[in-house]
Design an enzyme around this catalytic site. Sequence first.
Site, PDB file in Angstrom:
ATOM      1  N   GLY A 219      -1.475   4.404  -2.002  1.00  0.00           N
ATOM      2  CA  GLY A 219      -2.040   5.867  -2.193  1.00  0.00           C
ATOM      3  C   GLY A 219      -2.600   5.975  -3.951  1.00  0.00           C
ATOM      4  O   GLY A 219      -2.819   4.613  -4.255  1.00  0.00           O
ATOM      5  N   SER A 220      -2.819   7.215  -4.058  1.00  0.00           N
ATOM      6  CA  SER A 220      -3.109   7.110  -5.867  1.00  0.00           C
ATOM      7  C   SER A 220      -2.261   6.516  -6.948  1.00  0.00           C
ATOM      8  O   SER A 220      -0.850   7.017  -6.395  1.00  0.00           O
ATOM      9  CB  SER A 220      -3.596   8.412  -5.923  1.00  0.00           C
ATOM     10  N   THR A 223       0.555  10.237  -7.956  1.00  0.00           N
ATOM     11  CA  THR A 223       1.257   9.786  -6.240  1.00  0.00           C
ATOM     12  C   THR A 223       2.893   8.715  -6.844  1.00  0.00           C
ATOM     13  O   THR A 223       3.284   9.209  -6.590  1.00  0.00           O
ATOM     14  CB  THR A 223       0.783   9.888  -5.296  1.00  0.00           C
ATOM     15  N   GLY A 224       1.946   7.770  -7.266  1.00  0.00           N
ATOM     16  CA  GLY A 224       2.782   6.880  -6.846  1.00  0.00           C
ATOM     17  C   GLY A 224       3.898   7.007  -7.694  1.00  0.00           C
ATOM     18  O   GLY A 224       5.611   6.862  -8.066  1.00  0.00           O
ATOM     19  N   GLU A 241       1.452   0.095  -3.665  1.00  0.00           N
ATOM     20  CA  GLU A 241      -0.073   0.060  -3.369  1.00  0.00           C
ATOM     21  C   GLU A 241      -1.145   1.293  -3.606  1.00  0.00           C
ATOM     22  O   GLU A 241      -0.923   2.085  -2.959  1.00  0.00           O
ATOM     23  CB  GLU A 241      -0.990  -0.102  -2.574  1.00  0.00           C
ATOM     24  N   CYS A 275      -9.174   0.793  -1.599  1.00  0.00           N
ATOM     25  CA  CYS A 275      -8.658   0.076  -3.029  1.00  0.00           C
ATOM     26  C   CYS A 275      -9.534  -1.249  -3.685  1.00  0.00           C
ATOM     27  O   CYS A 275      -9.014  -1.070  -4.679  1.00  0.00           O
ATOM     28  CB  CYS A 275      -7.327   0.001  -3.429  1.00  0.00           C
ATOM     29  N   GLU A 373     -11.419   5.297 -11.217  1.00  0.00           N
ATOM     30  CA  GLU A 373     -12.175   4.761  -9.902  1.00  0.00           C
ATOM     31  C   GLU A 373     -12.480   5.755  -9.019  1.00  0.00           C
ATOM     32  O   GLU A 373     -12.665   6.875  -8.865  1.00  0.00           O
ATOM     33  CB  GLU A 373     -10.467   5.006  -9.104  1.00  0.00           C
TER      34      GLU A 373
HETATM   35  P1  NAD Z   1      -3.274   9.966  -1.811  1.00  0.00           P
HETATM   36  O1  NAD Z   1      -1.938   9.325  -3.137  1.00  0.00           O
HETATM   37  O2  NAD Z   1      -3.281  11.342  -2.380  1.00  0.00           O
HETATM   38  O3  NAD Z   1      -2.433  10.020  -1.078  1.00  0.00           O
HETATM   39  C1  NAD Z   1      -1.642   9.299  -0.121  1.00  0.00           C
HETATM   40  C2  NAD Z   1      -0.479   9.649   0.345  1.00  0.00           C
HETATM   41  O4  NAD Z   1       0.813  10.185  -0.558  1.00  0.00           O
HETATM   42  C3  NAD Z   1      -0.833  10.898   1.718  1.00  0.00           C
HETATM   43  O5  NAD Z   1       0.014  10.589   2.925  1.00  0.00           O
HETATM   44  C4  NAD Z   1       0.317  12.428   0.993  1.00  0.00           C
HETATM   45  O6  NAD Z   1       0.060  13.467   1.647  1.00  0.00           O
HETATM   46  C5  NAD Z   1       1.151  11.196   0.453  1.00  0.00           C
HETATM   47  N1  NAD Z   1       1.530  12.532  -0.788  1.00  0.00           N
HETATM   48  C6  NAD Z   1       0.701  13.065  -1.819  1.00  0.00           C
HETATM   49  N2  NAD Z   1       1.536  13.625  -2.641  1.00  0.00           N
HETATM   50  C7  NAD Z   1       3.191  13.360  -3.021  1.00  0.00           C
HETATM   51  C8  NAD Z   1       3.908  14.039  -3.052  1.00  0.00           C
HETATM   52  N3  NAD Z   1       3.724  13.864  -4.212  1.00  0.00           N
HETATM   53  N4  NAD Z   1       4.743  12.055  -3.113  1.00  0.00           N
HETATM   54  C9  NAD Z   1       5.102  12.260  -2.381  1.00  0.00           C
HETATM   55  N5  NAD Z   1       3.711  11.818  -0.889  1.00  0.00           N
HETATM   56  C10 NAD Z   1       2.490  11.962  -1.859  1.00  0.00           C
HETATM   57  O7  NAD Z   1      -3.700   9.083  -2.009  1.00  0.00           O
HETATM   58  P2  NAD Z   1      -5.167   9.067  -1.549  1.00  0.00           P
HETATM   59  O8  NAD Z   1      -6.624  10.546  -1.954  1.00  0.00           O
HETATM   60  O9  NAD Z   1      -4.756  10.007   0.342  1.00  0.00           O
HETATM   61  O10 NAD Z   1      -5.937   7.987  -1.416  1.00  0.00           O
HETATM   62  C11 NAD Z   1      -6.964   7.278  -2.293  1.00  0.00           C
HETATM   63  C12 NAD Z   1      -6.240   6.617  -3.562  1.00  0.00           C
HETATM   64  O11 NAD Z   1      -5.289   4.914  -2.549  1.00  0.00           O
HETATM   65  C13 NAD Z   1      -6.949   5.951  -4.463  1.00  0.00           C
HETATM   66  O12 NAD Z   1      -6.809   5.949  -5.649  1.00  0.00           O
HETATM   67  C14 NAD Z   1      -6.715   4.443  -3.569  1.00  0.00           C
HETATM   68  O13 NAD Z   1      -7.760   3.262  -4.659  1.00  0.00           O
HETATM   69  C15 NAD Z   1      -5.152   4.516  -3.099  1.00  0.00           C
HETATM   70  N6  NAD Z   1      -5.753   3.034  -2.226  1.00  0.00           N
HETATM   71  C16 NAD Z   1      -4.581   2.069  -2.076  1.00  0.00           C
HETATM   72  C17 NAD Z   1      -4.786   1.808  -1.398  1.00  0.00           C
HETATM   73  C18 NAD Z   1      -3.785   0.128  -2.053  1.00  0.00           C
HETATM   74  O14 NAD Z   1      -3.300  -1.243  -0.804  1.00  0.00           O
HETATM   75  N7  NAD Z   1      -3.301  -0.389  -3.243  1.00  0.00           N
HETATM   76  C19 NAD Z   1      -4.981   1.044  -0.454  1.00  0.00           C
HETATM   77  C20 NAD Z   1      -5.351   2.282  -0.273  1.00  0.00           C
HETATM   78  C21 NAD Z   1      -5.775   3.143  -0.713  1.00  0.00           C
END
Ligand code: NAD
Length: 473
Positions: A219-220, A223-224, A241, A275, A373
């Site tokens: 994810g983002s 959030t990571g 990731e 991503c 991004e």
């Molecule tokens: P996001 O971080 O908003 O959400 C990802 C997941 O995390 C969702 O399931 C969400 O419900 C959950 N989440 C939200 N807040 C949380 C918290 N505080 N604690 C734990 N979990 C939580 O990301 P998104 O908007 O769904 O995806 C887009 C982002 O993901 C972009 O930045 C993209 O670059 C990244 N991405 C990275 C890869 C990679 O392999 N590096 C692949 C795909 C997407």
Amino acid sequence: MTDYKNLIDGEMVDNGEWLEVLNPANEQVVGRVPASGKDELDRAVAAARRAFKTWKETSHEERQQVVQGIAAAIKENADELFRLLTTEQGKPHAQAQQEIYGAAGLAAAQSTLTLDDVVNQDDDTRLSRTRRVPVGVVGGIVPWNFPIMMAIQKIVPALVAGCTIVLKPSPFTPLTTLRIAELIKDVVPAGTVNIITGEDTLGPLITGHPDIDKITFTGSTATGKKIMEGAAGDLKRITLELGGNDASIVLPDADVPKVAEQLFWSSFSNAGQVCIAAKRIYIHEDIYDDLSKAIAEYAKTVVVGDGSQQGTGVGPIQNKKQYERVLELIQDAKDNGYKFLTGGDKDPSGTGYYVPITILDNPPEDARIVAEEQFGPVMPLMKFGSVDEVIERANNSEYGLAGAVWTKDTDKGVEIAEQLETGTVWINEFMQLSPFAPFGGHKQSGFGAEYGIDGLKEFTYPQVITVKRDAAV
Ligand code: NAD
């Protein structure tokens, strides 16, 4: 409209509370999924913990058979699954098909990975060997851009390593994942794979759950960082990731007509919501005018629309929040007077989160649309003069996910690749991940790796067993 259910302990269950899921092409509700909270999570984790006791003792062959069963279930139902994926995610049918078949292929390929014991010392004094033991119960958290690929790349290595998993899809794209849950319900032993849906607030409950041993998250970056903090309480293992702002570097010897189309798709596949999409394209000044024109011309042949319609090349943005963010970046570019080769205006049609293909002509390096991004169908093309200069510009990012170099001189390409601060670099291709090569980000693009033996190891601890051979006992 269909209601989908959680998979907990081998049963499809709901709790009577629902989240609605929209089709981003028309903003209509297309399904409902359980709004799960602490109770569902506790039950799923307890089931995973019970299942772990026996699953960790299974042989590699047994695990491989189960994972191959998952691959087969996805493949056999690919037609239904890719259509459902387009409905909730927005990507055109052909790209949804690629994701579904890609996920089945990944599962089949990764089922063959093994972690053999390593002998550290074998002589008259001692035998020392390292074995890999599964970490336990895994919490998997997945985004909305590749919901199925990301779910499979968490479920499969967890199972192959001997772990059990509780997976949370994104609340924006949970339908296809829960449909797969139904299809694999009797393929996986009860409790080994649990899939529960809920709002973002379910995420921190997973991260902080005392009976989860590891978090694997895509994810983002924002959030990571929260996940890393949440996992610190009991030192859970983590794999992250995260985001990227990948640079593509086009050298002057590149064949303009040939690379134009490839560069286009390296940015606009999945409406730019990848991503590892090319998010900054640096073109040598000798070919800048010709290549930027060729890309813009190609862009005019690509149809933006509903992904379920034949001929659509770029679908809508997946959700409203992201749609508004992309429009904000475009507005910022307009406010600053940057030049557009194409696009830049919002689709006037009303419903659906459509953004026209937008290509910017040589905006400055500190433009938001370059430095951030974008995660949308927006691509800045930039001119460079020397290789040293472009390497410095490409590396000037907090991210370090991937990148590409386009040139006939592949040795030169490799020389540049070795100077880029990213986890993956392609020469003359893009977005190609191997099930057997580690994929992970440098800098703020991630922590650890997925795929390959390195990815599998992240679901295990090393355990060293030493036998003293000349002991006086
Ligand atoms: P996001 O971080 O908003 O959400 C990802 C997941 O995390 C969702 O399931 C969400 O419900 C959950 N989440 C939200 N807040 C949380 C918290 N505080 N604690 C734990 N979990 C939580 O990301 P998104 O908007 O769904 O995806 C887009 C982002 O993901 C972009 O930045 C993209 O670059 C990244 N991405 C990275 C890869 C990679 O392999 N590096 C692949 C795909 C997407």
